[in-house]
Scaffold this motif. Structure first.
Motif, short mmCIF file in Angstrom:
data_model
loop_
_atom_site.label_atom_id
_atom_site.label_comp_id
_atom_site.label_asym_id
_atom_site.label_seq_id
_atom_site.Cartn_x
_atom_site.Cartn_y
_atom_site.Cartn_z
N HIS A 157 0.90 -1.11 -0.33
CA HIS A 157 0.02 0.07 -0.02
C HIS A 157 0.54 1.39 0.29
O HIS A 157 0.88 2.25 -1.09
CB HIS A 157 -0.68 -0.28 1.69
CG HIS A 157 -2.47 1.07 1.20
ND1 HIS A 157 -3.61 0.40 0.89
CD2 HIS A 157 -2.13 2.92 1.57
CE1 HIS A 157 -4.28 2.12 1.08
NE2 HIS A 157 -2.97 2.80 1.16
N ARG A 160 3.38 1.91 -3.80
CA ARG A 160 2.14 2.09 -4.41
C ARG A 160 1.11 3.39 -4.17
O ARG A 160 1.45 4.31 -5.60
CB ARG A 160 0.60 0.97 -4.11
CG ARG A 160 -0.14 1.18 -5.68
CD ARG A 160 -1.20 0.37 -5.04
NE ARG A 160 -2.56 0.76 -5.95
CZ ARG A 160 -3.92 0.44 -5.66
NH1 ARG A 160 -3.75 -0.09 -4.64
NH2 ARG A 160 -4.79 1.48 -6.74
N ASP A 161 1.25 4.35 -3.30
CA ASP A 161 1.01 5.61 -3.00
C ASP A 161 2.28 6.14 -3.63
O ASP A 161 1.95 7.27 -3.83
CB ASP A 161 0.94 5.94 -1.39
CG ASP A 161 -0.32 5.00 -1.47
OD1 ASP A 161 -1.23 4.65 -2.08
OD2 ASP A 161 -1.02 5.21 -0.31
N ILE A 164 2.65 6.26 -7.26
CA ILE A 164 1.27 7.47 -6.99
C ILE A 164 1.65 8.99 -7.85
O ILE A 164 1.45 9.23 -7.88
CB ILE A 164 -0.02 6.98 -7.12
CG1 ILE A 164 -0.75 5.51 -7.64
CG2 ILE A 164 -0.72 7.89 -7.38
CD1 ILE A 164 -1.89 5.15 -6.83
N ARG A 165 1.97 9.19 -6.56
CA ARG A 165 2.67 10.34 -6.13
C ARG A 165 3.75 11.01 -7.34
O ARG A 165 3.72 12.01 -7.62
CB ARG A 165 3.24 10.40 -5.23
CG ARG A 165 3.49 11.46 -4.08
CD ARG A 165 4.12 11.49 -3.12
NE ARG A 165 5.88 11.02 -2.88
CZ ARG A 165 6.35 11.51 -3.75
NH1 ARG A 165 6.45 12.79 -3.88
NH2 ARG A 165 8.06 11.44 -3.64
N GLY A 168 2.07 9.65 -11.02
CA GLY A 168 0.26 9.76 -11.87
C GLY A 168 0.00 8.29 -11.51
O GLY A 168 0.93 6.84 -11.85
N LYS A 169 -1.46 8.10 -12.12
CA LYS A 169 -1.67 6.71 -11.61
C LYS A 169 -1.41 5.58 -12.44
O LYS A 169 -1.42 4.32 -12.57
CB LYS A 169 -3.28 6.70 -11.51
CG LYS A 169 -4.11 6.03 -10.43
CD LYS A 169 -5.51 6.32 -9.72
CE LYS A 169 -6.12 4.96 -9.08
NZ LYS A 169 -7.28 4.88 -9.21
N ALA A 170 -1.72 6.31 -14.33
CA ALA A 170 -1.22 5.53 -14.88
C ALA A 170 0.50 4.73 -15.54
O ALA A 170 0.01 3.36 -15.84
CB ALA A 170 -1.43 6.03 -16.38
N ALA A 172 2.28 4.42 -12.76
CA ALA A 172 2.17 3.74 -11.31
C ALA A 172 1.53 2.41 -12.05
O ALA A 172 1.93 1.34 -11.66
CB ALA A 172 1.86 4.29 -10.81
N ARG A 173 0.27 2.19 -12.77
CA ARG A 173 -0.11 1.05 -12.61
C ARG A 173 0.78 -0.05 -13.60
O ARG A 173 1.03 -0.87 -13.22
CB ARG A 173 -1.20 1.16 -13.58
CG ARG A 173 -2.42 0.28 -14.10
CD ARG A 173 -3.34 0.58 -14.94
NE ARG A 173 -4.41 1.35 -13.97
CZ ARG A 173 -4.96 2.42 -14.23
NH1 ARG A 173 -4.56 2.74 -16.25
NH2 ARG A 173 -5.70 3.45 -13.73
N GLU A 194 -7.50 -2.89 -11.19
CA GLU A 194 -6.65 -1.90 -11.12
C GLU A 194 -5.64 -2.14 -12.59
O GLU A 194 -5.05 -0.99 -13.47
CB GLU A 194 -5.68 -1.70 -10.05
CG GLU A 194 -6.42 -1.03 -9.18
CD GLU A 194 -6.67 0.15 -8.43
OE1 GLU A 194 -5.91 1.07 -9.67
OE2 GLU A 194 -7.94 0.37 -8.40
#
Ligand code: PA5
Length: 452
Positions: A157, A160-161, A164-165, A168-170, A172-173, A194
């Motif tokens: 967790h 992953r945060d 993303i930080r 960015g979300k895409a 990071a995925r 996800e």
């Protein structure tokens, strides 16, 4: 078949203590029977014996998926954080330390570093990792068969945060890979929802028997090791462990001797080596045997030692302490080497070692140690593998898995479950306030108050 053909050789000449040939042969015959129970899938935990065939039935499609994902991580990462614990961690770590130990290892070069995380709930450990990841391009491989393991889930967790930080979300995925049960669990659902890349952990392979699945193979591939050669070594060992007659079958002899020594009052097996590259093999071995056979008040306590380091700490106990031990000493026939040079009149008095290699010194020290320990009442089993290559690693893993499973059946327990691990988890989740554990929590808190 000559047992010397086996990649993993067992020398029990100094390990039998006062066992008679009759006893050894009778136990070997029992071990051969239990091997048939294992391969016939008629014993306890038979639903978790998928590991038996992994070396010969892993589809090439699975290996190609691993190659593809490893190549992508190699191209976009300086560090790949492998997040998992227990069987979802130790095999990968053991293999990477073992394979990376030689100067010419293919795991050096420009491949990303593999860092391990999720092996505790220590804030300082996680903070140290996060500091190390600052300014480095990183990715995460999260490994959990159940998906519910707290150490792994909490660490993932946080990582992953951070991804993303940073990205960015895409993006990071695209930097997350999950290895989890093929069909079930929270992590499988999260990955599907996800859109993380996912590799399957087959449903019929338990965590501590999973090193020859993506759980171990992906980290090995990321570091550039030849995963097909690992499986090939395991397949060679499989051929001998499953078919060699008992008296020539090292895995069966190891399983039988462990049980006999246990029945003669030895309650601790000390897995020792004179090469640091075996350190994490020892950690993996402890989990494999400890979690597999420590049940119903039975089983050998598996401990490990790194010699010669530990001859200066545990050595006194091994030589003269409670006579509850036997040792299993592992070595490789070939390893890195260097020659020691010293003038004959060198003031440190080391001239007598001039021209000797470190390997020779290590070998002589090993021989002297084994003799001393045996004289001190410690039976010593010796295992010898060819070298620190992929082939040898695969063979060693398979040898130990068969010996562990057969030894568990000889002991009359299920070597594929771990019911005892739940006890601490029940208390922990209740104290942490996990929904659904309220009744347990009240009872535990009142017990802690009363008993403290
Ligand atoms: O061998 C086992 O089954 C255990 O050691 C597990 O591997 C360990 O508890 C981690 O479990 P999971 O992979 O479900 O997170």
């Amino acid at each position: 078949m000559d047992e010397l053909d086996e990649l993993v050789r067992l020398d029990d000449s100094w390990g039998r203590g006062d066992l008679t040939m009759g006893e050894v042969n009778a136990k070997l015959s029992d071990a051969a029977t239990q091997l048939q129970t294992l391969v016939g899938r008629t014993g306890a935990g038979a639903d978790f014996t998928g590991w038996i065939d992994l070396p010969v039935n892993t589809p090439d499609r699975v290996l190609q998926d691993i190659d593809t994902i490893a190549a992508s991580l190699r191209s976009n990462s300086e560090v790949v954080v492998v997040c998992g614990i227990g069987g979802s961690y130790l095999g990968a770590r053991a293999g990477l330390e073992f394979l990376g130990s030689q100067p010419a290892s293919t795991g050096h070069g420009t491949n990303p570093e593999v860092a391990f995380a999720g092996t505790s709930l220590s804030a300082s450990q996680l903070l140290e990792l996060m500091a190390k990841l600052t300014d480095r391009r990183f990715s995460v491989v999260v490994i959990s068969k159940s998906g519910t393991t707290l150490e792994t889930a909490v660490t993932f967790h946080v990582l992953r945060d951070e991804l993303i930080r940073r990205f960015g979300k895409a993006v990071a995925r695209s930097r997350i890979v999950a290895i989890t049960d093929a069909n079930h669990g929270v992590l499988r659902k999260l990955a599907n929802d996800e859109g993380f890349a996912v590799l399957d952990l087959p449903g019929d392979v338990g965590g501590r028997y999973s090193v020859l699945t993506a759980v171990g193979l992906l980290p090995f591939a990321i570091r550039g090791f030849d995963i097909r050669m690992i499986l090939r070594g395991a397949a060679e060992q499989r051929a001998s462990s499953l078919t060699a007659p008992a008296e020539l079958n090292g895995a069966l002899r190891y399983a039988a001797l462990r049980r006999l020594l246990n029945s003669r009052g030895k309650s601790v097996e000390l897995f020792a080596s004179f090469e640091p590259a075996f350190h994490y093999v020892g950690e993996w071995w402890k989990q494999l045997f400890g979690e597999s056979e420590g049940k119903d008040g039975k089983g050998l306590f598996p401990a490990s030692a790194d010699y010669t380091t530990d001859l200066h700490s545990l050595g006194q106990f091994v030589q003269e302490g409670t006579r509850c031990l036997f040792e299993t000493v592992i070595d490789a026939m070939a390893s890195a080497d260097m020659t020691f040079t010293s003038a004959s009149n060198s003031p440190d008095g080391l001239g007598y070692l001039n021209g000797r290699t470190l390997s020779q010194m290590n070998r002589d020290t090993k021989a002297g140690t084994i003799l001393a320990h045996r004289d001190g009442g410690v039976p010593v089993l010796q295992l010898l593998i060819p070298d620190f290559t992929e082939r040898s690693f695969g063979a060693l893993v398979y040898f130990m898995e068969v010996a562990c499973a057969v030894g568990g059946y000889l002991l009359g327990i299920n070597p594929f479950d771990q019911p005892g691990v739940e006890a601490y988890k029940r208390n922990m989740f209740a104290l942490l306030g996990k929904p659904g554990t309220e009744a347990d929590a009240a009872a535990i808190r009142s017990r802690l108050r009363a008993e403290n």
